[in-house]
Design an enzyme around this catalytic site. Structure first.
Site, mmCIF file in Angstrom:
data_model
loop_
_atom_site.group_PDB
_atom_site.id
_atom_site.type_symbol
_atom_site.label_atom_id
_atom_site.label_comp_id
_atom_site.label_asym_id
_atom_site.label_seq_id
_atom_site.Cartn_x
_atom_site.Cartn_y
_atom_site.Cartn_z
ATOM 1 N N ASP A 36 44.481 -7.589 -3.719
ATOM 2 C CA ASP A 36 44.563 -7.868 -2.287
ATOM 3 C C ASP A 36 43.418 -8.798 -1.898
ATOM 4 O OD1 ASP A 36 46.562 -5.899 -2.135
ATOM 5 O OD2 ASP A 36 45.039 -4.337 -1.884
ATOM 6 N N ASP A 50 36.923 -5.851 5.526
ATOM 7 C CA ASP A 50 37.012 -4.995 4.329
ATOM 8 C C ASP A 50 35.622 -4.810 3.733
ATOM 9 O OD1 ASP A 50 39.825 -4.530 3.806
ATOM 10 O OD2 ASP A 50 40.016 -6.621 3.184
ATOM 11 N N GLU A 89 38.348 1.836 -2.607
ATOM 12 C CA GLU A 89 39.440 0.917 -2.956
ATOM 13 C C GLU A 89 38.898 -0.476 -3.276
ATOM 14 O OE1 GLU A 89 42.490 0.158 0.014
ATOM 15 O OE2 GLU A 89 43.383 -1.331 -1.296
ATOM 16 N N GLU A 90 37.784 -0.822 -2.691
ATOM 17 C CA GLU A 90 37.249 -2.174 -2.848
ATOM 18 C C GLU A 90 36.416 -2.358 -4.114
ATOM 19 O OE1 GLU A 90 38.400 -4.503 -1.042
ATOM 20 O OE2 GLU A 90 39.429 -3.158 0.335
ATOM 21 N N ASP A 137 39.472 4.580 1.238
ATOM 22 C CA ASP A 137 39.970 3.242 1.529
ATOM 23 C C ASP A 137 39.248 2.844 2.809
ATOM 24 O OD1 ASP A 137 41.250 0.966 2.196
ATOM 25 O OD2 ASP A 137 43.284 1.771 2.077
ATOM 26 N N LEU A 154 39.145 0.292 4.706
ATOM 27 C CA LEU A 154 39.918 -0.341 5.785
ATOM 28 C C LEU A 154 41.362 -0.460 5.331
ATOM 29 C CD1 LEU A 154 39.471 -1.604 8.609
ATOM 30 C CD2 LEU A 154 39.554 -3.802 7.465
ATOM 31 N N ASP A 155 42.179 0.485 5.741
ATOM 32 C CA ASP A 155 43.586 0.458 5.349
ATOM 33 C C ASP A 155 44.364 -0.409 6.342
ATOM 34 O OD1 ASP A 155 45.794 1.561 3.649
ATOM 35 O OD2 ASP A 155 46.501 2.141 5.636
ATOM 36 N N GLU A 202 44.509 7.321 -0.780
ATOM 37 C CA GLU A 202 45.437 7.048 0.323
ATOM 38 C C GLU A 202 46.432 8.207 0.458
ATOM 39 O OE1 GLU A 202 45.631 2.251 0.799
ATOM 40 O OE2 GLU A 202 46.857 3.040 -0.816
HETATM 41 P P1 AHM Z 1 53.441 -3.795 2.806
HETATM 42 O O1 AHM Z 1 52.589 -4.899 3.349
HETATM 43 O O2 AHM Z 1 53.849 -3.976 1.376
HETATM 44 O O3 AHM Z 1 54.601 -3.448 3.680
HETATM 45 O O4 AHM Z 1 52.503 -2.528 2.770
HETATM 46 C C1 AHM Z 1 52.201 -1.788 3.907
HETATM 47 C C2 AHM Z 1 51.287 -0.684 3.490
HETATM 48 C C3 AHM Z 1 50.901 0.182 4.619
HETATM 49 O O5 AHM Z 1 51.721 1.275 4.761
HETATM 50 C C4 AHM Z 1 49.505 0.571 4.250
HETATM 51 O O6 AHM Z 1 48.768 0.871 5.373
HETATM 52 C C5 AHM Z 1 49.006 -0.665 3.568
HETATM 53 O O7 AHM Z 1 50.121 -1.264 2.985
HETATM 54 C C6 AHM Z 1 48.009 -0.373 2.493
HETATM 55 O O8 AHM Z 1 47.561 -1.571 1.923
HETATM 56 P P2 AHM Z 1 46.014 -1.978 2.010
HETATM 57 O O9 AHM Z 1 45.215 -0.810 1.507
HETATM 58 O O10 AHM Z 1 45.905 -3.177 1.126
HETATM 59 O O11 AHM Z 1 45.677 -2.300 3.430
HETATM 60 MG MG MG Z 2 44.928 0.923 1.851
#
Ligand code: AHM
Ligand code: MG
Length: 299
Positions: free
Chosen positions: A50, A56, A79-80, A98, A100-101, A247
């Site tokens: 990502d 983040d 996560e980072e 995580d 910043l989700d 998560e």
């Molecule tokens: P998507 O972009 O594949 O639809 O994924 C959405 C999901 C969310 O439900 C979740 O909050 C997020 O991806 C988690 O990803 P990250 O930790 O990279 O923010």
């Molecule tokens: Mg996340």
């Protein structure tokens, strides 16, 4: 009632109280430091591929900083970061988070969150939801909130002038719902059973409530009293996207403490053993009847 007073009144273990208060402190600091550059990319990718944004990096630095100062913490997993970081050999807890989700939503100023799993364990490999001392999320939306589950207790707090005050301690998720939050919707083209599930929801007049951020999407079900969130896999991504350790387990813990259910399609997320720090898992969580439907349809 202040978060600290509530934790004390509930008789929460003193070491656990300290960790929770550190997390609360970190979230207050994070909110105070968000600026116009929050969504600027930093030109790096984390282990999961990502793209990182400034927020983040800031969120990770803040939560790592506050938790490193806590002697009851054995190790941190973010996560980072690729690896687990040792804090204190004598510590009791491994905190996985995580920071910043939903960071891709920041540029659009959608709600996002931070997720924390506090395991009573020296290290994260081999833990399950049974080792979880607390599951916590912070939600940054119109209001900043903190929600925790400890055992079967769940409570939500709202931030006001840098302090968290109790809002609800009676959050419940009913067995049935008419709200659905279908993550990874493109998977319907490859995972035909997911297509059947989504068709069921649409043809039975369910209401879509999906923001793209798991924290606000799950918060929605807690505050409306029912709902279902799914993030299944597909051919080239059989385990979906979401991470088990920091998560899915903490969010499943919060939902199950409110009377909901969780699954990876075969077992409760809370019984699934963590085999690697950044392990992904398919995930469905929420009202029992919908989690059962996900299992029956073999999504
Ligand atoms: P998507 O972009 O594949 O639809 O994924 C959405 C999901 C969310 O439900 C979740 O909050 C997020 O991806 C988690 O990803 P990250 O930790 O990279 O923010
Ligand atoms: Mg996340």
């Amino acid at each position: 009632m202040l978060l600290a007073n509530y934790l004390r009144q509930c008789g929460v273990d003193l070491d656990l109280q300290s960790v929770i208060l550190r997390i609360a402190q970190g979230s207050v600091e994070l909110c105070s430091r968000v600026d116009n550059n929050a969504a600027v990319t930093v030109g790096e990718e984390n282990l999961s591929g990502d793209e990182q944004i400034k927020l983040d990096v800031l969120a990770d630095a803040i939560f790592t900083g506050v938790l490193q100062g806590e002697k009851v913490v054995y190790a941190l997993v973010s996560e980072e970061k690729d690896d687990q970081e040792l804090v204190n050999e004598e510590g009791r807890f491994t905190v996985a988070f995580d920071p910043l989700d939903g960071s891709s939503l920041v540029a659009a100023n959608f709600s996002v969150g931070s997720i924390f799993a506090i395991y009573e364990a020296k290290g994260a490999i081999g833990v399950t939801g049974a080792d979880l001392a607390a599951g916590i999320y912070c939600l940054y939306g119109p209001k900043t909130m903190l929600v925790f589950a400890i055992g079967d207790k769940i409570a939500s707090f709202t931030m006001h002038k840098g302090e968290y005050y109790l809002e609800k301690n009676d959050l419940r998720i009913a067995d049935t719902t008419k709200y659905f939050a279908p993550g990874n919707l493109k998977a319907v083209n490859y995972n035909l059973n997911y297509g059947k599930l989504v068709d069921y929801w649409i043809s039975h007049d369910y209401k879509l409530r999906y923001s793209g951020g798991m924290v606000p999407d799950i918060h929605h079900m807690l505050y409306k009293g029912d709902g279902v969130f799914a993030y299944p896999g597909m051919t080239d991504q059989p385990n979906g996207k979401l991470r088990l350790l920091y998560e899915c387990i903490p969010m499943a813990k919060i939902v199950e403490a409110a009377g909901g259910f969780s699954t990876d399609g075969e077992q409760s997320i809370l019984t699934k053993k963590v085999e690697s720090l950044h392990q992904r898992t398919t995930f469905c969580v929420g009202s029992k009847a919908e989690v059962d439907r996900y299992i029956e349809l073999q999504v």
